[in-house]
Design a protein around this motif. Structure first.
Motif, PDB file in Angstrom:
ATOM      1  N   LEU A 172      95.046  21.411  71.166  1.00  0.00           N
ATOM      2  CA  LEU A 172      95.412  22.781  70.847  1.00  0.00           C
ATOM      3  C   LEU A 172      94.220  23.684  70.565  1.00  0.00           C
ATOM      4  N   LEU A 173      93.030  23.160  70.747  1.00  0.00           N
ATOM      5  CA  LEU A 173      91.846  23.945  70.452  1.00  0.00           C
ATOM      6  C   LEU A 173      91.441  24.804  71.644  1.00  0.00           C
ATOM      7  N   SER A 174      90.758  25.864  71.367  1.00  0.00           N
ATOM      8  CA  SER A 174      90.309  26.760  72.417  1.00  0.00           C
ATOM      9  C   SER A 174      89.072  26.190  73.116  1.00  0.00           C
ATOM     10  N   ARG A 175      88.758  26.763  74.246  1.00  0.00           N
ATOM     11  CA  ARG A 175      87.571  26.346  74.997  1.00  0.00           C
ATOM     12  C   ARG A 175      86.329  26.501  74.126  1.00  0.00           C
ATOM     13  N   GLU A 176      86.278  27.580  73.377  1.00  0.00           N
ATOM     14  CA  GLU A 176      85.125  27.832  72.517  1.00  0.00           C
ATOM     15  C   GLU A 176      84.953  26.708  71.490  1.00  0.00           C
ATOM     16  N   GLN A 177      86.037  26.265  70.924  1.00  0.00           N
ATOM     17  CA  GLN A 177      85.975  25.190  69.937  1.00  0.00           C
ATOM     18  C   GLN A 177      85.550  23.869  70.579  1.00  0.00           C
ATOM     19  N   VAL A 178      86.023  23.625  71.803  1.00  0.00           N
ATOM     20  CA  VAL A 178      85.628  22.416  72.517  1.00  0.00           C
ATOM     21  C   VAL A 178      84.130  22.459  72.804  1.00  0.00           C
ATOM     22  N   GLU A 179      83.648  23.610  73.259  1.00  0.00           N
ATOM     23  CA  GLU A 179      82.216  23.760  73.541  1.00  0.00           C
ATOM     24  C   GLU A 179      81.390  23.531  72.282  1.00  0.00           C
ATOM     25  N   LYS A 180      81.862  24.035  71.163  1.00  0.00           N
ATOM     26  CA  LYS A 180      81.165  23.850  69.900  1.00  0.00           C
ATOM     27  C   LYS A 180      81.096  22.363  69.535  1.00  0.00           C
ATOM     28  N   SER A 181      82.202  21.650  69.717  1.00  0.00           N
ATOM     29  CA  SER A 181      82.232  20.214  69.412  1.00  0.00           C
ATOM     30  C   SER A 181      81.284  19.433  70.317  1.00  0.00           C
ATOM     31  N   VAL A 182      81.269  19.783  71.599  1.00  0.00           N
ATOM     32  CA  VAL A 182      80.382  19.090  72.541  1.00  0.00           C
ATOM     33  C   VAL A 182      78.929  19.413  72.209  1.00  0.00           C
ATOM     34  N   THR A 183      78.634  20.640  71.826  1.00  0.00           N
ATOM     35  CA  THR A 183      77.276  21.015  71.427  1.00  0.00           C
ATOM     36  C   THR A 183      76.825  20.171  70.240  1.00  0.00           C
ATOM     37  N   GLN A 184      77.729  19.945  69.312  1.00  0.00           N
ATOM     38  CA  GLN A 184      77.401  19.095  68.167  1.00  0.00           C
ATOM     39  C   GLN A 184      77.088  17.663  68.615  1.00  0.00           C
ATOM     40  N   LEU A 185      77.841  17.162  69.590  1.00  0.00           N
ATOM     41  CA  LEU A 185      77.572  15.821  70.127  1.00  0.00           C
ATOM     42  C   LEU A 185      76.210  15.774  70.812  1.00  0.00           C
ATOM     43  N   VAL A 186      75.868  16.840  71.528  1.00  0.00           N
ATOM     44  CA  VAL A 186      74.563  16.924  72.196  1.00  0.00           C
ATOM     45  C   VAL A 186      73.460  16.937  71.141  1.00  0.00           C
ATOM     46  N   ASN A 187      73.638  17.727  70.101  1.00  0.00           N
ATOM     47  CA  ASN A 187      72.628  17.826  69.038  1.00  0.00           C
ATOM     48  C   ASN A 187      72.428  16.494  68.310  1.00  0.00           C
ATOM     49  N   LYS A 188      73.493  15.704  68.213  1.00  0.00           N
ATOM     50  CA  LYS A 188      73.396  14.388  67.570  1.00  0.00           C
ATOM     51  C   LYS A 188      72.813  13.340  68.519  1.00  0.00           C
ATOM     52  N   GLY A 189      72.668  13.705  69.783  1.00  0.00           N
ATOM     53  CA  GLY A 189      72.126  12.770  70.770  1.00  0.00           C
ATOM     54  C   GLY A 189      73.176  11.834  71.343  1.00  0.00           C
ATOM     55  N   GLU A 190      74.440  12.098  71.080  1.00  0.00           N
ATOM     56  CA  GLU A 190      75.510  11.237  71.574  1.00  0.00           C
ATOM     57  C   GLU A 190      75.912  11.571  73.007  1.00  0.00           C
ATOM     58  N   VAL A 191      75.564  12.766  73.441  1.00  0.00           N
ATOM     59  CA  VAL A 191      75.876  13.201  74.803  1.00  0.00           C
ATOM     60  C   VAL A 191      74.634  13.871  75.374  1.00  0.00           C
ATOM     61  N   SER A 220      72.610  17.342  79.919  1.00  0.00           N
ATOM     62  CA  SER A 220      72.934  17.536  81.333  1.00  0.00           C
ATOM     63  C   SER A 220      74.410  17.269  81.636  1.00  0.00           C
ATOM     64  N   GLU A 221      75.091  16.556  80.752  1.00  0.00           N
ATOM     65  CA  GLU A 221      76.505  16.223  80.970  1.00  0.00           C
ATOM     66  C   GLU A 221      77.446  17.065  80.113  1.00  0.00           C
ATOM     67  N   ALA A 222      76.916  17.955  79.316  1.00  0.00           N
ATOM     68  CA  ALA A 222      77.726  18.719  78.360  1.00  0.00           C
ATOM     69  C   ALA A 222      78.781  19.583  79.061  1.00  0.00           C
ATOM     70  N   LYS A 223      78.372  20.329  80.088  1.00  0.00           N
ATOM     71  CA  LYS A 223      79.314  21.219  80.759  1.00  0.00           C
ATOM     72  C   LYS A 223      80.440  20.428  81.411  1.00  0.00           C
ATOM     73  N   GLU A 224      80.080  19.327  82.048  1.00  0.00           N
ATOM     74  CA  GLU A 224      81.081  18.473  82.690  1.00  0.00           C
ATOM     75  C   GLU A 224      82.050  17.908  81.649  1.00  0.00           C
ATOM     76  N   LEU A 225      81.515  17.506  80.508  1.00  0.00           N
ATOM     77  CA  LEU A 225      82.349  16.963  79.439  1.00  0.00           C
ATOM     78  C   LEU A 225      83.308  18.018  78.903  1.00  0.00           C
ATOM     79  N   VAL A 226      82.829  19.240  78.728  1.00  0.00           N
ATOM     80  CA  VAL A 226      83.701  20.325  78.261  1.00  0.00           C
ATOM     81  C   VAL A 226      84.855  20.512  79.230  1.00  0.00           C
TER      82      VAL A 226
END
Length: 96
Positions: free
Chosen positions: A17-36, A39-45
């Motif tokens: 139920l989350l918006s695209r913006e919220q999903v992008e924010k969550s994926v950015t956090q994963l990227v910052n933690k080094g979990e993603v 280069s794969e962030a956009k595809e993951l979103v």
């Protein structure tokens, strides 16, 4: 990549139920933690959004199915039943 997809799928269930913006924010956090990898962030979103939408559609279908079953069980007239009764009534009124 399979582990990433599994994590993404689990995350998408929570993000239905989350918006695209919220999903992008969550994926950015994963990227910052080094979990993603970045280069794969956009595809993951995109994958998470698609899976979230799919899960939402499946949930809506299940809810509709359960409502139909419930209405049948409690014997409530359907819209179609009411339309048929209305047509019969109109025919009877036209005879008079």
């Amino acid at each position: 990549m399979k582990d990433l997809i599994k994590k993404g799928f689990a995350l998408s269930l929570g993000l239905v139920l989350l918006s695209r913006e919220q999903v992008e924010k969550s994926v950015t956090q994963l990227v910052n933690k080094g979990e993603v990898p970045a280069s794969e962030a956009k595809e993951l979103v995109n994958e998470l959004i698609e899976k979230g939408e799919e899960q939402q559609r499946l949930l809506e279908d299940k809810i509709r199915e359960q409502i139909k079953k419930l209405l049948i069980e409690i014997n409530i007239a359907s819209k179609e039943d009411l339309q048929q009764l209305e047509q019969r009534l109109q025919k009877l009124e036209q005879r008079d």
